[in-house]
Design an enzyme around this catalytic site. Structure first.
Site, short mmCIF file in Angstrom:
data_model
loop_
_atom_site.label_atom_id
_atom_site.label_comp_id
_atom_site.label_asym_id
_atom_site.label_seq_id
_atom_site.Cartn_x
_atom_site.Cartn_y
_atom_site.Cartn_z
N GLU A 143 -9.44 -1.99 5.19
CA GLU A 143 -10.07 -1.93 6.55
C GLU A 143 -11.30 -2.65 6.75
O GLU A 143 -11.88 -3.04 5.68
CB GLU A 143 -10.66 -0.36 6.46
CG GLU A 143 -9.35 0.81 6.38
CD GLU A 143 -8.63 0.62 8.00
OE1 GLU A 143 -8.47 -0.13 8.52
OE2 GLU A 143 -8.11 1.79 8.04
N ASP A 168 1.00 -1.21 0.01
CA ASP A 168 0.01 0.09 0.04
C ASP A 168 0.86 1.39 0.05
O ASP A 168 2.07 1.09 0.16
CB ASP A 168 -0.90 -0.01 1.11
CG ASP A 168 -0.41 -0.54 2.60
OD1 ASP A 168 0.90 -0.46 2.60
OD2 ASP A 168 -1.14 -1.00 3.46
N HIS A 213 -7.14 -4.87 10.35
CA HIS A 213 -6.75 -4.64 8.71
C HIS A 213 -5.59 -5.43 8.33
O HIS A 213 -4.61 -5.52 9.07
CB HIS A 213 -6.83 -3.20 8.31
CG HIS A 213 -5.66 -2.34 8.82
ND1 HIS A 213 -6.07 -1.19 9.47
CD2 HIS A 213 -4.31 -2.49 8.73
CE1 HIS A 213 -4.71 -0.62 9.81
NE2 HIS A 213 -3.72 -1.24 9.37
N ASN A 248 -7.46 -2.90 14.17
CA ASN A 248 -8.98 -3.47 13.94
C ASN A 248 -9.20 -4.51 12.83
O ASN A 248 -9.91 -4.98 12.28
CB ASN A 248 -9.58 -2.26 13.22
CG ASN A 248 -8.88 -1.72 11.95
OD1 ASN A 248 -7.81 -2.44 11.68
ND2 ASN A 248 -9.20 -0.72 11.31
C1 GLP Z 1 -0.31 0.07 8.67
C2 GLP Z 1 -0.18 -0.78 7.36
C3 GLP Z 1 -0.14 -2.27 7.55
C4 GLP Z 1 0.30 -2.72 9.04
C5 GLP Z 1 -0.32 -2.15 10.02
C6 GLP Z 1 0.14 -2.43 11.30
O1 GLP Z 1 -1.52 0.72 8.74
N1 GLP Z 1 -0.84 -0.28 6.13
O2 GLP Z 1 0.32 -2.82 6.48
O3 GLP Z 1 0.54 -4.06 9.19
O4 GLP Z 1 -0.55 -0.77 9.82
O5 GLP Z 1 1.36 -1.63 11.83
P1 GLP Z 1 2.31 -1.95 12.76
O6 GLP Z 1 3.13 -3.10 12.43
O7 GLP Z 1 3.21 -0.74 12.87
O8 GLP Z 1 1.58 -2.24 14.03
#
Ligand code: GLP
Length: 242
Positions: free
Chosen positions: A143, A67, A138, A136
């Site tokens: 989402e 993304d 995702h 959440n």
């Molecule tokens: C972001 C990314 C995800 C990631 C998630 C968790 O929003 N788009 O790909 O897995 O959040 O992030 P973190 O590893 O910092 O908890």
């Protein structure tokens, strides 16, 4: 599904890096599906160490990232493009032209989503897809929603996601409100999925994702359908799993 429990974040990162390096040693022309967020950073560091030591080469690999924020791109400090260069690409021997992310600077969403779907489709299948998980549920920026999105799409980010990602920006106003995200089809079609989860704050959502109903309200729950899912969780994140 295989669940690998690691004692802590460092061990989680080491296990994940071993699997990724093994993938590339076995198939130097691998297509690696990469993720941003803080979770994979340790694994990226360890992959870079192995590469620097001359024990693996990424020169024939191609990468596709999950993304990118709409409006941000190369040159923007907070873009996922910059994140990938700072945390991985500039520390390994991958050619820049082998790396792929959605182009957040292209504000024509339909054109950009179609372009990125073609990039992914042209590779056939992703050999191994790394994932983190949002609080959440995702994955990428898929989402919670009323349906599972198959292809790359333009997503309005959840309030909770904006809040969680605020730590990377100097103010909440600066956090982009939307993103381009890979859809769930290429993730489900990846030959192998490696889900990394760290910390007590993710224990509930990990438990729900792996043992609860498969529902677009918990996007990661769709991973239960994947035939080769490896979950690496540290003790704190795996706390609710038997
Ligand atoms: C972001 C990314 C995800 C990631 C998630 C968790 O929003 N788009 O790909 O897995 O959040 O992030 P973190 O590893 O910092 O908890």
């Amino acid at each position: 599904m295989r669940i690998i429990q690691a004692a802590n974040y460092d061990e989680l990162s080491a296990r994940a890096a071993e699997i990724l390096v093994a993938q590339v040693l076995l198939k130097p022309k691998s297509v690696l599906g990469l993720a941003t967020g803080s979770t994979p950073v340790g694994a990226y560091q360890k992959m870079a160490e192995v590469c620097r030591a001359g024990r693996v080469s990424f020169s024939e690999c191609h990468t596709v990232n999950l993304d990118e924020y709409v409006g941000l791109g190369p040159g923007d400090e907070q873009s996922y493009h910059t994140f990938m260069w700072e945390n991985l690409f500039s520390h390994i021997d991958i050619p820049a032209e082998h790396t792929n992310l959605p182009d957040g600077k292209n504000l024509d969403a339909a054109a950009e989503c179609a372009r990125y779907d073609k990039v992914i489709a042209d590779f056939g299948a992703i050999d191994i897809q790394i994932l983190g998980i949002g609080h959440n549920g995702h994955i990428a920026f898929n989402e919670p929603a009323d349906y599972f999105a198959a292809g790359t799409h333009h997503v309005e980010l959840d309030e909770s996601t904006i809040e969680a990602n605020r730590r990377f920006f100097s103010s909440r106003e600066e956090v982009p409100k939307s993103a381009y995200s890979m859809g769930l089809a290429p993730i489900l079609h990846a030959k192998r999925v490696l889900l990394m989860v760290s910390g007590e704050a993710k224990a509930d959502v990990l438990y729900k994702s792996l043992t609860g109903p498969i529902t677009p309200q918990v996007p990661a729950s769709i991973l239960q359908l994947h035939s080769d899912l490896i979950v690496i969780a540290d003790e704190a994140a795996a706390g609710k799993l038997a």
